[in-house]
Design a protein around this motif. Sequence first.
Motif, mmCIF file in Angstrom:
data_model
loop_
_atom_site.group_PDB
_atom_site.id
_atom_site.type_symbol
_atom_site.label_atom_id
_atom_site.label_comp_id
_atom_site.label_asym_id
_atom_site.label_seq_id
_atom_site.Cartn_x
_atom_site.Cartn_y
_atom_site.Cartn_z
ATOM 1 N N GLN A 167 33.021 64.607 -95.206
ATOM 2 C CA GLN A 167 32.457 64.928 -93.901
ATOM 3 C C GLN A 167 33.309 65.987 -93.194
ATOM 4 O O GLN A 167 32.776 66.934 -92.613
ATOM 5 C CB GLN A 167 32.371 63.662 -93.060
ATOM 6 N N MET A 192 32.742 69.430 -94.852
ATOM 7 C CA MET A 192 31.469 70.045 -94.479
ATOM 8 C C MET A 192 31.563 70.649 -93.070
ATOM 9 O O MET A 192 31.040 71.727 -92.816
ATOM 10 C CB MET A 192 30.329 69.031 -94.562
ATOM 11 N N TYR A 193 32.235 69.962 -92.168
ATOM 12 C CA TYR A 193 32.415 70.486 -90.818
ATOM 13 C C TYR A 193 33.266 71.762 -90.843
ATOM 14 O O TYR A 193 32.963 72.745 -90.176
ATOM 15 C CB TYR A 193 33.050 69.429 -89.914
ATOM 16 N N TYR A 194 34.334 71.745 -91.648
ATOM 17 C CA TYR A 194 35.190 72.925 -91.791
ATOM 18 C C TYR A 194 34.385 74.095 -92.350
ATOM 19 O O TYR A 194 34.513 75.229 -91.885
ATOM 20 C CB TYR A 194 36.372 72.589 -92.713
ATOM 21 N N ARG A 195 33.560 73.843 -93.356
ATOM 22 C CA ARG A 195 32.727 74.897 -93.939
ATOM 23 C C ARG A 195 31.771 75.472 -92.911
ATOM 24 O O ARG A 195 31.569 76.682 -92.830
ATOM 25 C CB ARG A 195 31.930 74.338 -95.119
ATOM 26 N N TYR A 196 31.176 74.598 -92.112
ATOM 27 C CA TYR A 196 30.264 75.044 -91.056
ATOM 28 C C TYR A 196 30.991 75.960 -90.074
ATOM 29 O O TYR A 196 30.501 77.035 -89.729
ATOM 30 C CB TYR A 196 29.671 73.833 -90.338
ATOM 31 N N LEU A 197 32.176 75.556 -89.642
ATOM 32 C CA LEU A 197 32.929 76.369 -88.679
ATOM 33 C C LEU A 197 33.320 77.716 -89.264
ATOM 34 O O LEU A 197 33.208 78.749 -88.596
ATOM 35 C CB LEU A 197 34.185 75.624 -88.223
ATOM 36 N N GLN A 243 31.818 79.372 -91.665
ATOM 37 C CA GLN A 243 30.621 80.202 -91.808
ATOM 38 C C GLN A 243 30.209 80.795 -90.464
ATOM 39 O O GLN A 243 29.800 81.964 -90.389
ATOM 40 C CB GLN A 243 29.471 79.389 -92.404
ATOM 41 N N MET A 244 30.303 80.018 -89.406
ATOM 42 C CA MET A 244 29.953 80.528 -88.079
ATOM 43 C C MET A 244 30.915 81.648 -87.664
ATOM 44 O O MET A 244 30.508 82.648 -87.089
ATOM 45 C CB MET A 244 29.963 79.407 -87.038
ATOM 46 N N TYR A 279 30.073 84.783 -89.568
ATOM 47 C CA TYR A 279 28.851 85.373 -89.030
ATOM 48 C C TYR A 279 29.147 86.162 -87.751
ATOM 49 O O TYR A 279 28.689 87.288 -87.582
ATOM 50 C CB TYR A 279 27.821 84.282 -88.760
#
Length: 69
Positions: free
Chosen positions: A43, A46-51, A53-54, A57
């Motif tokens: 979990q 996944m949060y680290y990956r989301y951050l 990627q943002m 971007y």
Amino acid sequence: MDKNQQFFDPYNFSSNQNQQFMQQQNDMMPGIEAMNPAMYYEQQYMYYRYLTQMLEYKIKLKEYEKLNK
């Protein structure tokens, strides 16, 4: 934040403080058992990956805006 408060290490699954935290979480969400370490790690990853990627971007967007000025 209290300066005398101990540091909370979420990756130390054998600590007494972590066990108390997990018990509080279980009390707030009855019926859900404590997360095992692998699920917790996944979990957090996944949060680290989301951050990341943002952030990528937003950096690319700024670069694109600079090129088009």
